[in-house]
Enzyme design. Structure first.
Site, PDB file in Angstrom:
ATOM      1  N   LYS A  42       0.845  -1.213   0.000  1.00 28.89           N
ATOM      2  CA  LYS A  42       0.000   0.000   0.000  1.00 28.89           C
ATOM      3  C   LYS A  42       0.877   1.259   0.000  1.00 28.89           C
ATOM      4  CE  LYS A  42      -3.734  -2.662   1.995  1.00 28.89           C
ATOM      5  NZ  LYS A  42      -4.925  -2.722   2.828  1.00 28.89           N
ATOM      6  N   HIS A  88      -8.848  -2.931  -6.125  1.00 32.68           N
ATOM      7  CA  HIS A  88      -8.768  -3.028  -4.657  1.00 32.68           C
ATOM      8  C   HIS A  88      -9.877  -2.164  -4.056  1.00 32.68           C
ATOM      9  CE1 HIS A  88      -7.333  -2.772  -0.554  1.00 32.68           C
ATOM     10  NE2 HIS A  88      -6.568  -3.811  -0.819  1.00 32.68           N
ATOM     11  N   GLU A  97     -11.455 -10.063  -0.853  1.00 31.45           N
ATOM     12  CA  GLU A  97     -11.117  -9.275   0.328  1.00 31.45           C
ATOM     13  C   GLU A  97     -12.386  -8.625   0.886  1.00 31.45           C
ATOM     14  OE1 GLU A  97      -6.670  -8.100   0.197  1.00 31.45           O
ATOM     15  OE2 GLU A  97      -7.784  -6.543  -0.817  1.00 31.45           O
TER      16      GLU A  97
HETATM   17  P1  13P Z   1      -4.575  -6.152   5.769  1.00 31.03           P
HETATM   18  O1  13P Z   1      -3.816  -7.451   5.644  1.00 31.03           O
HETATM   19  O2  13P Z   1      -3.766  -5.054   6.375  1.00 31.03           O
HETATM   20  O3  13P Z   1      -5.900  -6.351   6.408  1.00 31.03           O
HETATM   21  O4  13P Z   1      -4.859  -5.657   4.256  1.00 31.03           O
HETATM   22  C1  13P Z   1      -5.454  -6.518   3.366  1.00 31.03           C
HETATM   23  C2  13P Z   1      -5.415  -5.916   2.019  1.00 31.03           C
HETATM   24  O5  13P Z   1      -6.117  -4.961   1.739  1.00 31.03           O
HETATM   25  C3  13P Z   1      -4.483  -6.481   1.033  1.00 31.03           C
HETATM   26  O6  13P Z   1      -4.728  -5.978  -0.242  1.00 31.03           O
END
Ligand code: 13P
Length: 251
Positions: free
Chosen positions: A11, A95, A167
């Protein structure tokens, strides 16, 4: 057999130096791992440096986003051919943070996928429901809509270049995970939908990753599920120790 995939979404974190150090350590510590695919998604500015480190390894490298036009006057955007030129093999598309904070709609996601595939990038498409959608019982509808709209006009010959990351939005960065059983249930719906959109053989080969608060202490039970083929990890991918224990979940 589907080779498990452990993917790190860094990120908007890390300096270039920090990314380089982390990538170097990951590269050396995973040199003998042949039973998994590892993919790193650093921020754009870190990509050239990370690319230098991982070249001659099996580690994949991806952008966290791409623009849907090929080239030209689009200030501030990054094109697929530029990602490729910088050493990327993969790209994350759709995403939930892009869909929600940057208002990427179904059509945008579809156009990005088509552009990325045209640039020979492998696409990891993210799908998943919000808490409200889950509570309203529309998880299946949301995920099916996201898949159908994303894959419009995507040819069946491109399937080896696609991954799905399920996700659930309420599980991202919150410390809450879907139970392995619940996650697997949605993964099965995803595979069924892919069978409908493409065909059974292709759907059977596609890797469907789970993402959302994946940590060293819950990855094993997630990966034991029949239809969970990997993890897309945010927070726990930023620290060497925890990322390595994710990669080594079965050792
Ligand atoms: P986390 O593992 O910090 O919850 O994030 C998940 C994510 O958005 C991966 O793309």
């Amino acid at each position: 057999m589907r080779t498990p995939v452990i993917a790190a979404n860094w990120k908007m974190n890390l300096t270039i130096d920090e990314a380089v150090t982390l990538a170097q350590k990951i590269t050396t510590s995973t040199a003998d791992i042949a039973d998994k695919e590892i993919i790193l998604f650093p921020s754009f500015l870190q990509i050239p440096a990370v690319s230098d480190i991982i070249k001659n390894t099996n580690i994949g490298l991806g952008g966290q986003n791409v623009y849907f036009e090929g080239i030209g006057a689009y200030t501030g955007e990054i094109a697929g051919y530029q990602l490729k030129d910088a050493g990327c093999t993969h790209v994350l598309i759709g995403h939930s943070e892009r869909r929600h904070y940057f208002h990427e709609d179904y059509e945008t996601v579809n156009k990005k996928i088509l552009q990325a595939l045209a640039c020979n990038l492998k696409v990891m498409l993210c799908v998943g429901e919000s808490l409200e959608e889950r509570e309203n019982g529309v998880t299946e509808m949301v995920v099916v809509d996201e898949l159908e709209s994303a894959f419009q006009d995507v040819g069946i010959n491109k399937l080896q270049e696609l991954y799905i990351a399920y996700e659930p939005i309420w599980a991202i960065g919150t410390g809450k995970t879907a139970t392995p059983k619940d996650a697997n249930h949605v993964h099965k719906i995803i595979r069924k939908t892919l069978t409908r959109i493409f065909n059974e053989e292709a759907a059977g080969q596609m890797r469907i990753l789970y993402g959302g608060s994946v940590k060293p202490d819950n990855i094993k039970s997630l990966m034991q599920q029949e239809d969970i083929d990997g993890a897309l990890v945010g927070g726990a991918s930023l620290l060497l120790e925890s990322f390595l224990s994710l990669v080594n979940y079965n050792r």
